[in-house]
Design a protein around this motif. Structure first.
Motif, short mmCIF file in Angstrom:
data_model
loop_
_atom_site.label_atom_id
_atom_site.label_comp_id
_atom_site.label_asym_id
_atom_site.label_seq_id
_atom_site.Cartn_x
_atom_site.Cartn_y
_atom_site.Cartn_z
N SER A 113 6.23 -78.42 22.79
CA SER A 113 6.33 -79.84 22.47
C SER A 113 6.34 -80.74 23.70
N ASN A 163 5.77 -74.48 19.04
CA ASN A 163 7.14 -74.21 18.63
C ASN A 163 8.11 -74.93 19.56
N LYS A 197 13.32 -79.06 18.56
CA LYS A 197 13.52 -80.39 18.01
C LYS A 197 12.31 -80.87 17.22
N GLN A 198 12.53 -81.12 15.94
CA GLN A 198 11.45 -81.49 15.04
C GLN A 198 10.77 -82.78 15.47
N GLN A 201 6.77 -83.28 16.25
CA GLN A 201 5.92 -84.22 15.53
C GLN A 201 5.21 -85.16 16.49
N GLN A 212 9.22 -75.28 13.73
CA GLN A 212 10.48 -75.57 14.40
C GLN A 212 11.38 -74.33 14.41
#
Length: 242
Positions: A14, A35, A38-39, A43, A56
């Motif tokens: 991310s 992966n 923290k979602q 996103q 996640q």
């Protein structure tokens, strides 16, 4: 190996090096699975990628590793590349008896080494079903020399380096599975901000070097300043019986 048409799982995807790798391989026509813990950050990363999804989870936690592997097996059967990039690092003053040095070291070893071994073992059956597959372990220039600022982080990456060599030897006769080790130097990311990361190379340079290495089947992937050290060390270590 082919650098397009793959299904690639990237831990720590991310931000930083992981996101740079995701961007590079997404643009080349690969399916990307990022992966992270923290979602919201996942996103945000997805808005910068094509043909990508996020899973996640915290790979340093056994239950999350099992959950992620199950999702990969059930929903992404063509998975053929895993990039073990997620990491933990702490400034760790070994002279300070009150700094929880062992606790910091435990988290680094668990995240940077133990969890990589377990996640790789869990995904191997799926990788070995593919016509062409790869495991990429992201180590560090720190595997060659520790220092007083990151002694336990360096040790955890040195452990990962030793494991990666053994894993490569284990599958040396399997021409469908290749094991790569990526050695970034200091990189300008949020992860390295506390240790002078602003003076490091851009994460995109690391991604570019990995892409070229996969094209060439170049299993050792030193980047930037690491190349100078690698040129000296690698010929010697390769002559050690193994």
């Amino acid at each position: 190996m082919e650098t397009t048409g793959n299904t690639i799982f990237i831990s720590g995807g991310s931000a930083g090096i992981g996101l740079a790798i995701a961007k590079k391989f997404s643009a080349a026509g690969n399916k990307i699975i990022i992966n992270g813990r923290k979602q919201a950050r996942l996103q945000s990363a997805l808005t910068q990628l094509d043909n990508a999804i996020a899973i996640q989870g915290d790979l340093s936690v056994k239950a999350d590793r099992l959950k992620i592997v199950e999702e990969l097996k059930n929903n992404h059967p063509n998975l053929n590349i895993i990039i073990n990039n997620a990491g933990a690092a702490f400034m760790n003053d070994l002279s300070d008896s009150s700094s929880n040095t062992a606790d910091k070291a435990y988290e680094e070893i668990n995240t940077n080494y133990i969890s990589v071994i377990d996640f790789t073992a869990l995904t191997l059956p799926q990788l070995l079903k593919q016509e062409e597959a790869a495991i990429v372990n992201v180590s560090s220039i720190a595997v060659f020399r520790s220092n007083k600022y990151l002694p336990t982080y360096s040790a955890s990456k040195a452990a990962l380096h030793g494991y990666t060599q053994g894993l490569r030897d284990t599958f040396a006769e399997n021409d469908k599975l290749n094991v790569y080790e990526l050695y970034p130097p200091l990189v300008n990311t949020e992860f390295s901000a506390g240790i002078g990361g602003a003076n490091g190379i851009p994460a995109s340079e690391v991604a570019d070097e990995l892409f070229i290495a996969l094209e060439k089947n170049q299993f050792e992937v030193p980047v930037g300043d690491t190349k100078k050290i690698h040129e000296l060390v690698f010929p010697i270590t390769e002559n050690v019986p193994h």
